[in-house]
Scaffold this motif. Sequence first.
Motif, mmCIF file in Angstrom:
data_model
loop_
_atom_site.group_PDB
_atom_site.id
_atom_site.type_symbol
_atom_site.label_atom_id
_atom_site.label_comp_id
_atom_site.label_asym_id
_atom_site.label_seq_id
_atom_site.Cartn_x
_atom_site.Cartn_y
_atom_site.Cartn_z
ATOM 1 N N PHE A 83 0.831 -1.202 0.000
ATOM 2 C CA PHE A 83 0.000 0.000 0.000
ATOM 3 C C PHE A 83 0.874 1.263 0.000
ATOM 4 O O PHE A 83 1.826 1.364 0.778
ATOM 5 C CB PHE A 83 -0.914 -0.011 1.229
ATOM 6 N N ALA A 84 0.537 2.194 -0.868
ATOM 7 C CA ALA A 84 1.188 3.522 -0.931
ATOM 8 C C ALA A 84 2.709 3.408 -1.074
ATOM 9 O O ALA A 84 3.457 4.207 -0.510
ATOM 10 C CB ALA A 84 0.828 4.353 0.305
ATOM 11 N N LEU A 85 3.153 2.417 -1.832
ATOM 12 C CA LEU A 85 4.593 2.135 -1.901
ATOM 13 C C LEU A 85 5.408 3.309 -2.442
ATOM 14 O O LEU A 85 6.462 3.634 -1.894
ATOM 15 C CB LEU A 85 4.842 0.874 -2.747
ATOM 16 N N ASP A 86 4.927 3.943 -3.506
ATOM 17 C CA ASP A 86 5.730 5.017 -4.103
ATOM 18 C C ASP A 86 5.976 6.151 -3.104
ATOM 19 O O ASP A 86 7.081 6.704 -3.030
ATOM 20 C CB ASP A 86 5.034 5.579 -5.354
ATOM 21 N N GLU A 87 4.953 6.458 -2.312
ATOM 22 C CA GLU A 87 5.126 7.533 -1.326
ATOM 23 C C GLU A 87 6.152 7.145 -0.248
ATOM 24 O O GLU A 87 6.955 7.964 0.191
ATOM 25 C CB GLU A 87 3.790 7.852 -0.656
ATOM 26 N N HIS A 88 6.099 5.868 0.165
ATOM 27 C CA HIS A 88 7.073 5.417 1.182
ATOM 28 C C HIS A 88 8.484 5.398 0.605
ATOM 29 O O HIS A 88 9.448 5.737 1.299
ATOM 30 C CB HIS A 88 6.679 4.031 1.714
ATOM 31 N N ILE A 89 8.602 5.009 -0.659
ATOM 32 C CA ILE A 89 9.940 4.987 -1.273
ATOM 33 C C ILE A 89 10.454 6.420 -1.461
ATOM 34 O O ILE A 89 11.633 6.692 -1.220
ATOM 35 C CB ILE A 89 9.920 4.189 -2.593
ATOM 36 N N ASP A 90 9.583 7.333 -1.836
ATOM 37 C CA ASP A 90 10.009 8.748 -1.947
ATOM 38 C C ASP A 90 10.536 9.245 -0.598
ATOM 39 O O ASP A 90 11.580 9.897 -0.517
ATOM 40 C CB ASP A 90 8.830 9.639 -2.362
ATOM 41 N N ARG A 91 9.794 8.956 0.482
ATOM 42 C CA ARG A 91 10.222 9.418 1.808
ATOM 43 C C ARG A 91 11.548 8.761 2.211
ATOM 44 O O ARG A 91 12.418 9.385 2.814
ATOM 45 C CB ARG A 91 9.136 9.134 2.853
ATOM 46 N N PHE A 92 11.702 7.481 1.851
ATOM 47 C CA PHE A 92 12.931 6.749 2.167
ATOM 48 C C PHE A 92 14.134 7.392 1.467
ATOM 49 O O PHE A 92 15.181 7.629 2.089
ATOM 50 C CB PHE A 92 12.746 5.300 1.716
ATOM 51 N N PHE A 93 13.985 7.699 0.197
ATOM 52 C CA PHE A 93 15.081 8.355 -0.532
ATOM 53 C C PHE A 93 15.377 9.731 0.052
ATOM 54 O O PHE A 93 16.528 10.154 0.127
ATOM 55 C CB PHE A 93 14.754 8.446 -2.035
ATOM 56 N N ASN A 94 14.315 10.407 0.471
ATOM 57 C CA ASN A 94 14.499 11.729 1.077
ATOM 58 C C ASN A 94 15.249 11.615 2.405
ATOM 59 O O ASN A 94 16.181 12.385 2.673
ATOM 60 C CB ASN A 94 13.126 12.385 1.276
ATOM 61 N N SER A 95 14.874 10.634 3.235
ATOM 62 C CA SER A 95 15.573 10.429 4.518
ATOM 63 C C SER A 95 17.043 10.136 4.270
ATOM 64 O O SER A 95 17.927 10.695 4.941
ATOM 65 C CB SER A 95 14.957 9.254 5.292
ATOM 66 N N ALA A 96 17.329 9.257 3.297
ATOM 67 C CA ALA A 96 18.725 8.884 3.010
ATOM 68 C C ALA A 96 19.511 10.120 2.548
ATOM 69 O O ALA A 96 20.648 10.342 2.975
ATOM 70 C CB ALA A 96 18.764 7.787 1.951
ATOM 71 N N ALA A 97 18.874 10.938 1.709
ATOM 72 C CA ALA A 97 19.564 12.138 1.213
ATOM 73 C C ALA A 97 19.823 13.118 2.365
ATOM 74 O O ALA A 97 20.891 13.738 2.439
ATOM 75 C CB ALA A 97 18.721 12.813 0.130
ATOM 76 N N LEU A 98 18.867 13.249 3.283
ATOM 77 C CA LEU A 98 19.022 14.203 4.391
ATOM 78 C C LEU A 98 20.189 13.840 5.300
ATOM 79 O O LEU A 98 20.781 14.707 5.937
ATOM 80 C CB LEU A 98 17.723 14.279 5.206
ATOM 81 N N VAL A 99 20.536 12.550 5.390
ATOM 82 C CA VAL A 99 21.690 12.157 6.223
ATOM 83 C C VAL A 99 22.866 11.700 5.363
ATOM 84 O O VAL A 99 23.796 11.063 5.856
ATOM 85 C CB VAL A 99 21.308 11.076 7.278
#
Length: 284
Positions: free
Chosen positions: A47-63
Amino acid sequence: MPSMKTLGYYNGEIAAIDELRIPMNDRVCWFGDGVYDATITGNHVIFALDEHIDRFFNSAALVEIPLAFTKLWLAELLHDLVQKLDSPTQFVYWQVTRGTTERAHTFPETPANLWVMLRPLVLPDLTNKVKLITVEDIRFLLCNVKTLNLLPNVLASEQAKRAGCYEAVFHRGERVTECSHSNVHILKNGVFRTAPADNLILPGITRAHLIAHCLKLGITVSEAPFTVAELMSADEVIVSSSSTFCASASHIDGHEVGGKAPDLLTKLRESLLNEFHEATSAGV
Ligand code: PLP
């Protein structure tokens, strides 16, 4: 054909979670140095995979953890892995850690490690109300990063459990932020109020879906901060996360709360649940 009860994945190796061994020098062991994301499946559909993957990439980029794969590659990997589990309804968790090297604070040269964890999930009965406690938010100022550094969240969650409660509501002084593993929102005079998606909260995917459902249903949304006093006198108190959708609270710190806008609450919750069931009903 599915055949596994649980699944662990570590850099390409797949085994039951209890059987997988991780190197001690994975930086998660020394520093909790990594970020994660999590969602659920219905009928083996994520469910809502693309949104979770977007947030995951964003978290990785932020750190500043470089990812050696694309969003599409990760989506396909997760899609393939969830087919291997017997249970059609699953908790789907993945994380990246900053490589494997002997302990040193500065970034290593080694590549990041990708982990996935799948286990069966029982969907909650949302007609059961939950009890909450309030806890001062002592976390750092990167709460928008889905970091593995969850010590204050773990402590608050345990405090809630010991008080016989489901969740702890964090506040910084008077300002309500979120919960230890959920977002928190209120309904007041027909308005859905939720803390702004700044660095003091995790931008919940369920929060975003609830906002979208409010707009669809004609419910006004306010993303201005609200206070503990406003929480205590809200018409309804809602706690949201990917695995528990949208629970409502009956008590906070032992005081009765909410229960004053049951129809609006049910309308919003049903709208969210319908979206999940429609998105996952077809199976794969
Ligand atoms: N806030 C925190 C601190 C969380 O850990 C979570 C979920 O893990 C949430 C909010 C809810 O986010 P989501 O709706 O994306 O699951």
